[in-house]
Design a protein around this motif. Sequence first.
Motif, PDB file in Angstrom:
ATOM      1  N   ARG A 190       0.828  -1.206   0.000  1.00  0.00           N
ATOM      2  CA  ARG A 190       0.000   0.000   0.000  1.00  0.00           C
ATOM      3  C   ARG A 190       0.864   1.259   0.000  1.00  0.00           C
ATOM      4  N   GLU A 191       1.936   1.246   0.782  1.00  0.00           N
ATOM      5  CA  GLU A 191       2.822   2.407   0.859  1.00  0.00           C
ATOM      6  C   GLU A 191       3.455   2.730  -0.492  1.00  0.00           C
ATOM      7  N   TRP A 192       3.880   1.680  -1.218  1.00  0.00           N
ATOM      8  CA  TRP A 192       4.594   1.878  -2.473  1.00  0.00           C
ATOM      9  C   TRP A 192       3.705   1.658  -3.693  1.00  0.00           C
ATOM     10  N   ARG A 193       2.403   1.521  -3.444  1.00  0.00           N
ATOM     11  CA  ARG A 193       1.437   1.337  -4.528  1.00  0.00           C
ATOM     12  C   ARG A 193       1.850   0.203  -5.455  1.00  0.00           C
ATOM     13  N   ALA A 194       2.248  -0.900  -4.837  1.00  0.00           N
ATOM     14  CA  ALA A 194       2.696  -2.066  -5.620  1.00  0.00           C
ATOM     15  C   ALA A 194       1.501  -2.704  -6.329  1.00  0.00           C
ATOM     16  N   SER A 195       1.745  -3.199  -7.505  1.00  0.00           N
ATOM     17  CA  SER A 195       0.701  -3.900  -8.259  1.00  0.00           C
ATOM     18  C   SER A 195       1.328  -5.042  -9.032  1.00  0.00           C
ATOM     19  N   TRP A 196       0.550  -6.091  -9.259  1.00  0.00           N
ATOM     20  CA  TRP A 196       1.062  -7.259 -10.005  1.00  0.00           C
ATOM     21  C   TRP A 196      -0.107  -7.968 -10.643  1.00  0.00           C
TER      22      TRP A 196
END
Length: 248
Positions: A242-248
């Motif tokens: 959430r902090e780094w707006r990670a997506s996969w």
Amino acid sequence: GIEHMLRHFDEPFADSSAIPSLGLARVLAGRYKVVLHGDGGDEVFGGYQHYEHIQIKQTLKAAAAAVGWCDGGHAGAAGVYVQSKVTFRAAERGRFLNGHGAGNSLDGLTLAPPGRALARGMWIDRHLALANGLNYKTDLAYGAFGIEGRAPFLDHRLGEWAGSLHARDLVRGREKKVLLREAYADDLPAGSLDRPKRGFGAPVGRWLRGPLRDLVREVLPQQHGWNDQQVWTLLVFSLWAREWRASW
């Protein structure tokens, strides 16, 4: 706190000792630019509790792995050692990855020189946990406050020499860091030499059931009976994403 830690770590890192490490670095900031620290002492001179009677422990774990009670049954003695230290079993990791993982991701990390259980365990700890966990944590914690850390125990000459020592010079039953303690017996007070080992971790269980309780419920509404370390690991991963707006 945990949010502050995540802003300094560029990948998920669930070793709770990162938080007190950052706290220590904050206290030192502005007073020192370079500090000596003890990373590597346990891995070089045999200081961890799991080194006590390690041959017996690993024999029992190998037997448990052979019948499927724990992982590592097909990866040899080194594989059993590595798998016994992970937070989630391979099947659980596979479920988290929804089948996208290529088998057991730890199988390729179990190479270790032949030898007795203590030497093998210390070698694995130096090359996996120390190099990829403890050193990484310390470097980031000090670097976050403009401090350079230096670890004398990581001098390769010292490590190579210690690797040539007999096991009895390192661990004898429940006595650990035997040679190191003997070397400084005349220089340090007995209270320091005989004091039980205390880890640098944080009381995550108390946090999860106290100040972080609402956050845990928000981020992990279904906890599936996980233990404290498992909940902490998934919480850190979720908050990191959430902090780094990670997506996969």
